[in-house]
Write a protein that holds these residues in place. Structure first.
Motif, mmCIF file in Angstrom:
data_model
loop_
_atom_site.group_PDB
_atom_site.id
_atom_site.type_symbol
_atom_site.label_atom_id
_atom_site.label_comp_id
_atom_site.label_asym_id
_atom_site.label_seq_id
_atom_site.Cartn_x
_atom_site.Cartn_y
_atom_site.Cartn_z
ATOM 1 N N GLN A 160 0.853 -1.186 0.000
ATOM 2 C CA GLN A 160 0.000 0.000 0.000
ATOM 3 C C GLN A 160 0.887 1.233 0.000
ATOM 4 O OE1 GLN A 160 -2.873 0.090 3.133
ATOM 5 N NE2 GLN A 160 -3.907 1.906 2.371
ATOM 6 N N CYS A 161 1.115 1.776 -1.180
ATOM 7 C CA CYS A 161 1.970 2.952 -1.311
ATOM 8 C C CYS A 161 1.315 4.146 -0.634
ATOM 9 C CB CYS A 161 2.210 3.249 -2.793
ATOM 10 S SG CYS A 161 3.252 4.694 -3.097
ATOM 11 N N GLY A 162 2.120 4.885 0.123
ATOM 12 C CA GLY A 162 1.633 6.095 0.763
ATOM 13 C C GLY A 162 1.247 5.925 2.214
ATOM 14 N N ASN A 163 1.473 4.726 2.779
ATOM 15 C CA ASN A 163 1.105 4.522 4.186
ATOM 16 C C ASN A 163 2.271 4.779 5.140
ATOM 17 O OD1 ASN A 163 2.698 2.309 3.690
ATOM 18 N ND2 ASN A 163 1.181 0.776 4.238
ATOM 19 N N GLY A 164 3.407 5.223 4.593
ATOM 20 C CA GLY A 164 4.544 5.559 5.446
ATOM 21 C C GLY A 164 5.353 4.370 5.901
ATOM 22 N N ILE A 165 5.125 3.197 5.307
ATOM 23 C CA ILE A 165 5.888 1.995 5.648
ATOM 24 C C ILE A 165 6.490 1.445 4.370
ATOM 25 C CG2 ILE A 165 5.806 -0.316 6.644
ATOM 26 C CD1 ILE A 165 3.355 0.561 8.224
ATOM 27 N N ASP A 174 7.021 7.807 1.749
ATOM 28 C CA ASP A 174 7.108 8.970 2.635
ATOM 29 C C ASP A 174 5.764 9.333 3.251
ATOM 30 O OD1 ASP A 174 5.896 9.845 0.348
ATOM 31 O OD2 ASP A 174 7.256 11.522 -0.022
ATOM 32 N N GLY A 175 4.782 8.443 3.136
ATOM 33 C CA GLY A 175 3.504 8.665 3.787
ATOM 34 C C GLY A 175 2.526 9.509 3.000
ATOM 35 N N ASN A 176 2.822 9.790 1.726
ATOM 36 C CA ASN A 176 1.883 10.542 0.890
ATOM 37 C C ASN A 176 2.040 10.107 -0.557
ATOM 38 O OD1 ASN A 176 3.760 12.413 -0.669
ATOM 39 N ND2 ASN A 176 4.327 12.952 1.433
ATOM 40 N N LEU A 177 1.152 10.604 -1.408
ATOM 41 C CA LEU A 177 1.177 10.261 -2.829
ATOM 42 C C LEU A 177 1.507 11.482 -3.683
ATOM 43 C CD1 LEU A 177 -1.964 7.917 -2.995
ATOM 44 C CD2 LEU A 177 0.436 7.262 -2.770
ATOM 45 N N PHE A 178 2.193 12.468 -3.085
ATOM 46 C CA PHE A 178 2.579 13.664 -3.825
ATOM 47 C C PHE A 178 3.760 13.349 -4.743
ATOM 48 C CE2 PHE A 178 1.107 15.887 0.241
ATOM 49 C CZ PHE A 178 -0.201 15.931 -0.207
ATOM 50 N N ILE A 179 3.911 14.150 -5.780
ATOM 51 C CA ILE A 179 5.062 14.032 -6.670
ATOM 52 C C ILE A 179 6.005 15.200 -6.422
ATOM 53 C CG2 ILE A 179 3.754 12.776 -8.410
ATOM 54 C CD1 ILE A 179 3.580 15.363 -10.035
ATOM 55 N N GLU A 180 7.223 15.078 -6.942
ATOM 56 C CA GLU A 180 8.258 16.107 -6.840
ATOM 57 C C GLU A 180 8.643 16.405 -5.394
ATOM 58 O OE1 GLU A 180 7.076 19.512 -9.092
ATOM 59 O OE2 GLU A 180 7.031 18.427 -11.005
ATOM 60 N N ASP A 181 8.505 15.397 -4.527
ATOM 61 C CA ASP A 181 8.987 15.534 -3.150
ATOM 62 C C ASP A 181 10.019 14.461 -2.826
ATOM 63 O OD1 ASP A 181 7.377 13.305 -3.068
ATOM 64 O OD2 ASP A 181 6.331 13.877 -1.227
ATOM 65 N N GLY A 182 10.524 13.808 -3.875
ATOM 66 C CA GLY A 182 11.548 12.781 -3.709
ATOM 67 C C GLY A 182 11.019 11.378 -3.858
ATOM 68 N N CYS A 183 9.785 11.135 -3.374
ATOM 69 C CA CYS A 183 9.165 9.811 -3.465
ATOM 70 C C CYS A 183 7.863 9.956 -4.239
ATOM 71 C CB CYS A 183 8.909 9.248 -2.064
ATOM 72 S SG CYS A 183 8.348 7.529 -2.057
ATOM 73 N N SER A 184 7.750 9.276 -5.372
ATOM 74 C CA SER A 184 6.632 9.490 -6.289
ATOM 75 C C SER A 184 5.345 8.862 -5.779
ATOM 76 C CB SER A 184 6.975 8.912 -7.664
ATOM 77 O OG SER A 184 6.967 7.489 -7.611
ATOM 78 N N GLU A 185 4.277 9.033 -6.553
ATOM 79 C CA GLU A 185 2.970 8.491 -6.185
ATOM 80 C C GLU A 185 2.918 6.970 -6.309
ATOM 81 O OE1 GLU A 185 2.713 8.932 -10.631
ATOM 82 O OE2 GLU A 185 3.708 9.914 -8.943
ATOM 83 N N ILE A 186 3.944 6.358 -6.906
ATOM 84 C CA ILE A 186 4.023 4.894 -6.970
ATOM 85 C C ILE A 186 5.202 4.388 -6.126
ATOM 86 C CG2 ILE A 186 2.859 4.677 -9.189
ATOM 87 C CD1 ILE A 186 5.601 4.453 -10.524
ATOM 88 N N CYS A 187 5.640 5.221 -5.188
ATOM 89 C CA CYS A 187 6.682 4.860 -4.222
ATOM 90 C C CYS A 187 8.006 4.491 -4.885
ATOM 91 C CB CYS A 187 6.197 3.733 -3.301
ATOM 92 S SG CYS A 187 4.968 4.302 -2.101
ATOM 93 N N GLN A 188 8.393 5.271 -5.888
ATOM 94 C CA GLN A 188 9.694 5.142 -6.519
ATOM 95 C C GLN A 188 10.475 6.438 -6.284
ATOM 96 O OE1 GLN A 188 10.630 2.071 -8.196
ATOM 97 N NE2 GLN A 188 8.794 1.589 -7.001
ATOM 98 N N ILE A 189 11.797 6.311 -6.073
ATOM 99 C CA ILE A 189 12.626 7.491 -5.822
ATOM 100 C C ILE A 189 12.742 8.303 -7.106
ATOM 101 C CG2 ILE A 189 14.905 8.303 -5.131
ATOM 102 C CD1 ILE A 189 15.200 5.799 -3.445
ATOM 103 N N GLU A 190 12.460 9.586 -7.005
ATOM 104 C CA GLU A 190 12.498 10.459 -8.171
ATOM 105 C C GLU A 190 13.939 10.850 -8.496
ATOM 106 O OE1 GLU A 190 8.265 12.730 -7.961
ATOM 107 O OE2 GLU A 190 9.694 13.257 -6.402
#
Length: 341
Positions: A160-165, A174-190
């Motif tokens: 479950q991407c976005g749950n902070g685990i 990183d606990g969210n589904l935002f983009i351009e904050d280092g961790c993408s909405e699919i939990c991949q490092i930008e």
């Protein structure tokens, strides 16, 4: 089962001692019971009638029982201990043995399950129950609850991407589904970001940028000017055959080198083995008064990279200087006489 014969004539043939046509003592391996000669089966001797084997025991499932051949395991019909005719359902005759084949969708007696695939974490693997991947507890291949960070769906523990685990197939969370904050909405490092995890597996991301060099004019003291050169990050050389000092080129643009002298002090310097910040203090001493525009120029003739392999892209830097006052010898003598120096 045992074989019994009437006293006449068969028992007479197996009798050792007679008394008026009555058998008193039987031959070895035979028992005399009520004038009947009964053969002892478990004696390792195969008799000459209705007996096919003898193994000196009465154990079952050892290929010979009650002097009759037993079929091998999972066999329902055999000619002798060496020749199998028919196997039980779910077993196949292979090299004169009844063997089950995992993957035929038939759950044989030596199998717990059979789902006709080789996937290791779908509840059945190699025809034995297995827990789905990332499942904390299961019964007969059915997951009851998943590990922390996963949710149960169709007997699978889903990430479950976005749950902070951060879980196995996630590069970050990183606990969210935002983009351009280092961790993408699919939990991949930008790109140009790096993420690390704390003890709770939450990802913390920071931006990775190319290192740069900065020139800072410090001050002017009479005919000398001071310039500090620093790097924004620790860097290292990519060539172990040179050092940074040997690969720096400095000059005052459009001014003859006979009109100035450049020296420097190394306060911090990177090498090939050890990354470090760049920190050089340059001193420019002017020989005579110059009226032209003064521009200090430095060029790096070597590749420098940071700890992430990002290179200092810009190789040349310049800074505009003020024109210092350079006294001639006559002016210096006059100043001394007037007490200015």
């Amino acid at each position: 089962m045992t074989e019994s014969l009437p006293i006449n004539p068969h028992c007479l043939l197996k009798c050792f001692e007679f008394y008026y046509l009555l058998c008193i003592t039987s031959l070895p391996d035979w028992n005399l019971i009520n004038q009947q000669c009964i053969y002892e089966c478990e004696n390792e001797v195969v008799a000459d009638f209705n007996e096919y084997c003898s193994d000196d025991n009465n154990e079952n499932e050892d290929q010979c029982h009650s002097c009759k051949y037993q079929c091998q395991e999972n066999c329902i019909d055999c000619l002798d201990e060496l020749k199998i005719e028919t196997c039980k359902f779910g077993f196949y005759l292979i090299d004169n043995k009844c063997l089950s084949i995992c993957g035929d969708l038939i759950v044989a007696s030596d199998e717990k399950c059979d789902d006709q695939n080789k996937e290791p974490f779908d509840g059945c693997f190699k025809c034995l129950y297995s827990c789905p991947l990332n499942c904390q507890g299961c019964i007969d291949g059915q997951c009851i609850n998943c590990e922390n960070g996963y949710f149960l769906e169709n007997n699978k523990c889903q990430e479950q991407c976005g749950n902070g685990i951060k879980t196995q197939n996630e590069e970050c969370d990183d606990g969210n589904l935002f983009i351009e904050d280092g961790c993408s909405e699919i939990c991949q490092i930008e790109i140009f970001w790096k993420c690390i995890n704390d003890q709770k597996e939450r990802s913390w991301c920071f931006q990775i940028i190319n290192p740069t060099v900065e020139l800072q004019f410090l001050n002017t003291t009479f005919n000398k000017q001071f310039i500090l050169i620093t790097s924004s990050q620790q860097v290292r050389l990519t060539d172990n055959h040179h050092n940074l000092t040997q690969n720096l080129k400095t000059q005052i643009i459009n001014v003859s080198r006979s009109d100035y002298i450049i020296t420097f002090d190394v306060e911090a310097e990177p090498t090939f083995e050890e990354p470090n910040e760049i920190q050089y203090l340059f001193t420019i001493e002017y020989i005579k008064q110059l009226e032209v525009e003064l521009i200090f120029h430095i060029q790096f003739n070597i590749t420098l990279v940071n700890n992430y392999g990002l290179e200092i892209l810009k190789k040349e830097y310049s800074i505009k200087l003020t024109n210092p006052i350079v006294l001639s010898k006559a002016q210096k003598d006059l100043s001394k006489n007037t007490g200015l120096f």
